[in-house]
Scaffold this motif. Structure first.
Motif, mmCIF file in Angstrom:
data_model
loop_
_atom_site.group_PDB
_atom_site.id
_atom_site.type_symbol
_atom_site.label_atom_id
_atom_site.label_comp_id
_atom_site.label_asym_id
_atom_site.label_seq_id
_atom_site.Cartn_x
_atom_site.Cartn_y
_atom_site.Cartn_z
ATOM 1 N N GLU A 167 0.829 -1.215 0.000
ATOM 2 C CA GLU A 167 0.000 0.000 0.000
ATOM 3 C C GLU A 167 0.860 1.261 0.000
ATOM 4 O O GLU A 167 0.521 2.260 -0.647
ATOM 5 C CB GLU A 167 -0.930 -0.019 1.215
ATOM 6 C CG GLU A 167 -2.037 -1.064 1.099
ATOM 7 C CD GLU A 167 -2.846 -1.199 2.381
ATOM 8 O OE1 GLU A 167 -2.448 -0.589 3.398
ATOM 9 O OE2 GLU A 167 -3.876 -1.899 2.351
ATOM 10 N N ALA A 168 1.998 1.203 0.700
ATOM 11 C CA ALA A 168 2.913 2.355 0.693
ATOM 12 C C ALA A 168 3.505 2.564 -0.695
ATOM 13 O O ALA A 168 3.628 3.702 -1.168
ATOM 14 C CB ALA A 168 4.023 2.134 1.714
ATOM 15 N N LEU A 169 3.866 1.461 -1.367
ATOM 16 C CA LEU A 169 4.405 1.573 -2.725
ATOM 17 C C LEU A 169 3.380 2.188 -3.674
ATOM 18 O O LEU A 169 3.735 2.945 -4.577
ATOM 19 C CB LEU A 169 4.824 0.199 -3.247
ATOM 20 C CG LEU A 169 6.133 -0.379 -2.733
ATOM 21 C CD1 LEU A 169 6.336 -1.788 -3.283
ATOM 22 C CD2 LEU A 169 7.315 0.503 -3.111
ATOM 23 N N SER A 170 2.100 1.855 -3.469
ATOM 24 C CA SER A 170 1.058 2.378 -4.365
ATOM 25 C C SER A 170 0.957 3.894 -4.283
ATOM 26 O O SER A 170 0.480 4.540 -5.221
ATOM 27 C CB SER A 170 -0.293 1.752 -4.031
ATOM 28 O OG SER A 170 -0.818 2.268 -2.812
ATOM 29 N N GLN A 171 1.394 4.466 -3.160
ATOM 30 C CA GLN A 171 1.356 5.913 -3.000
ATOM 31 C C GLN A 171 2.619 6.595 -3.530
ATOM 32 O O GLN A 171 2.641 7.797 -3.747
ATOM 33 C CB GLN A 171 1.190 6.278 -1.516
ATOM 34 C CG GLN A 171 -0.018 5.641 -0.847
ATOM 35 C CD GLN A 171 -1.322 5.971 -1.539
ATOM 36 O OE1 GLN A 171 -1.715 7.131 -1.608
ATOM 37 N NE2 GLN A 171 -1.995 4.961 -2.062
ATOM 38 N N GLN A 172 3.685 5.796 -3.731
ATOM 39 C CA GLN A 172 4.970 6.350 -4.153
ATOM 40 C C GLN A 172 5.233 6.176 -5.646
ATOM 41 O O GLN A 172 5.936 6.980 -6.256
ATOM 42 C CB GLN A 172 6.109 5.672 -3.375
ATOM 43 C CG GLN A 172 6.034 5.883 -1.866
ATOM 44 C CD GLN A 172 6.932 4.938 -1.105
ATOM 45 O OE1 GLN A 172 7.740 4.232 -1.698
ATOM 46 N NE2 GLN A 172 6.794 4.898 0.213
ATOM 47 N N LEU A 173 4.689 5.103 -6.234
ATOM 48 C CA LEU A 173 4.979 4.772 -7.632
ATOM 49 C C LEU A 173 3.819 5.169 -8.524
ATOM 50 O O LEU A 173 2.670 5.229 -8.081
ATOM 51 C CB LEU A 173 5.240 3.266 -7.780
ATOM 52 C CG LEU A 173 6.361 2.657 -6.930
ATOM 53 C CD1 LEU A 173 6.394 1.149 -7.136
ATOM 54 C CD2 LEU A 173 7.700 3.278 -7.282
ATOM 55 N N ASP A 174 4.116 5.410 -9.797
ATOM 56 C CA ASP A 174 3.026 5.596 -10.747
ATOM 57 C C ASP A 174 2.400 4.229 -11.013
ATOM 58 O O ASP A 174 3.009 3.188 -10.747
ATOM 59 C CB ASP A 174 3.517 6.266 -12.029
ATOM 60 C CG ASP A 174 4.434 5.392 -12.836
ATOM 61 O OD1 ASP A 174 3.997 4.319 -13.289
ATOM 62 O OD2 ASP A 174 5.598 5.773 -13.026
ATOM 63 N N PRO A 175 1.168 4.183 -11.533
ATOM 64 C CA PRO A 175 0.472 2.909 -11.682
ATOM 65 C C PRO A 175 1.228 1.867 -12.507
ATOM 66 O O PRO A 175 1.167 0.665 -12.204
ATOM 67 C CB PRO A 175 -0.833 3.310 -12.379
ATOM 68 C CG PRO A 175 -1.061 4.711 -11.949
ATOM 69 C CD PRO A 175 0.311 5.322 -11.871
ATOM 70 N N GLY A 176 1.948 2.294 -13.542
ATOM 71 C CA GLY A 176 2.686 1.337 -14.366
ATOM 72 C C GLY A 176 3.780 0.640 -13.587
ATOM 73 O O GLY A 176 3.904 -0.600 -13.607
ATOM 74 N N ASP A 177 4.599 1.409 -12.865
ATOM 75 C CA ASP A 177 5.669 0.818 -12.065
ATOM 76 C C ASP A 177 5.102 -0.030 -10.928
ATOM 77 O O ASP A 177 5.670 -1.061 -10.565
ATOM 78 C CB ASP A 177 6.575 1.913 -11.494
ATOM 79 C CG ASP A 177 7.489 2.506 -12.550
ATOM 80 O OD1 ASP A 177 7.653 1.865 -13.598
ATOM 81 O OD2 ASP A 177 8.022 3.605 -12.338
ATOM 82 N N PHE A 178 3.981 0.410 -10.356
ATOM 83 C CA PHE A 178 3.373 -0.357 -9.266
ATOM 84 C C PHE A 178 2.925 -1.730 -9.762
ATOM 85 O O PHE A 178 3.188 -2.756 -9.113
ATOM 86 C CB PHE A 178 2.186 0.415 -8.696
ATOM 87 C CG PHE A 178 1.458 -0.306 -7.600
ATOM 88 C CD1 PHE A 178 2.055 -0.512 -6.365
ATOM 89 C CD2 PHE A 178 0.173 -0.786 -7.804
ATOM 90 C CE1 PHE A 178 1.386 -1.191 -5.347
ATOM 91 C CE2 PHE A 178 -0.501 -1.459 -6.797
ATOM 92 C CZ PHE A 178 0.104 -1.654 -5.572
#
Length: 332
Positions: free
Chosen positions: A170-181
């Protein structure tokens, strides 16, 4: 209808089979591309491309042949199943055939999926899709993914997460753009092999340098540093970055440069750019100029079409060649 937030996420995941058309627009080309892919897959189902139930064209092609969109909507396919006509990258000036096709749609026609960049509230395209009782318009903005989107992405990869791992994702989803996530979740799924994912695995798979390396290779192309492109592309390839991701990011960067060149500087960009990146963009705008930037955007569009076609050339090699050509253009 105009859909937002959770309502839009539910539509993309499970669209109404009776949907006449969908307009997906926004300034972030990656977000638009991901949602367009999800919607078409859920509208047309598996095998649509192989069974010729999906017709693709660009906004420029639609404008050059105004009857093409409506003809494609009404064409009868060889295979049974839902059909989709996808028109990519439509500008307001190219919207005439889209508006006519939407107006003339009738039962039995294919669904119409249209993508566009940022559109104003006064846009005729937006107004037409928002006003149609069986069509939708969805604006995508540069904001973190919502909870429903994150949960849907986790479910799509079949991931089983410990509570600590879920907090990390969930933390990554706030830091990365959707493609990278989504790429990170795919790597997690492959790494786990069906086992439960813990927090250590999330930390291991999280992209530490992808954004920096992507920015570096685009900057190298924009500033004519052809010799730096090869090593950077090797690094990005090793990190699992897709060539389509690179062409989308590069197109966004050169579109910003072109906007600034036309406006007389990066001060007019929205959102504004600050810090060292602002200085670099100012330098690139002066070096390129509007006319050369138009040539760069044409090259990137050609590369994007090649990557999405059935061409057999390795994707990363195609992208590296495009970056080198851009670097040569910067020097000329």
């Amino acid at each position: 209808m105009n859909l937002r937030g959770a309502q839009a996420a539910r539509f993309f995941a499970k669209p109404d089979p009776g949907t006449v058309g969908a307009l997906i627009y926004g300034g972030d080309a990656m977000r638009v591309a991901l949602k367009r892919q999800e919607l078409i897959a859920n509208l047309a189902g598996p095998g649509a491309d192989d069974e010729m139930r999906l017709t693709r064209m660009s906004g420029a092609e639609a404008k050059s042949d105004p009857a093409a969109v409506l003809d494609a909507l009404k064409a009868v396919g060889f295979f049974p199943g839902p059909r989709v006509v996808f028109v990519d990258g439509v500008t307001e000036a190219q919207g005439g055939p889209i508006l006519q096709a939407l107006s003339d749609w009738s039962d039995g026609d294919a669904a119409l999926v249209v993508t566009a960049g940022a559109l104003k509230k006064t846009s005729k395209l937006r107004k037409a899709f928002e006003a149609h009782p069986k069509a939708v318009a969805v604006g995508l903005y540069d904001e973190p993914m919502g909870r429903e989107e994150v949960e849907a992405a986790i479910a799509a990869e079949g991931l089983s997460l410990t509570p600590e791992a879920r907090r990390g994702v969930e933390a990554l989803s706030q830091q990365l753009d959707p493609g990278d996530f989504r790429q990170t979740l795919t790597k997690l799924s492959l790494y786990a092999g069906g086992s439960e994912v813990d927090a250590d695995a999330v930390a291991l798979m999280a992209p530490a340098t992808v954004d920096a390396d992507t920015d570096q290779v685009i900057a190298a192309a924009a500033e004519g540093q052809a010799g730096a492109i090869g090593p950077l592309m090797q690094r990005l390839s090793g990190q699992g970055v897709a060539a389509v991701t690179l062409v989308i990011f590069a197109t966004r960067h050169f579109q910003q440069l072109h906007t600034a060149a036309v406006a007389g500087g990066v001060g007019g960009l929205r959102p504004p750019v600050y810090g060292p990146r602002r200085d670099a963009m100012e330098r690139q705008v002066r070096a390129w100029g509007a006319r050369k930037l138009e040539g760069a955007l044409a090259l990137l569009m050609e590369t994007d079409l090649t990557l999405r076609s059935s061409a057999r050339a390795p994707d990363m090699a195609v992208m590296e060649r495009a970056f080198i050509r851009l670097a040569m253009m910067a020097r000329s």
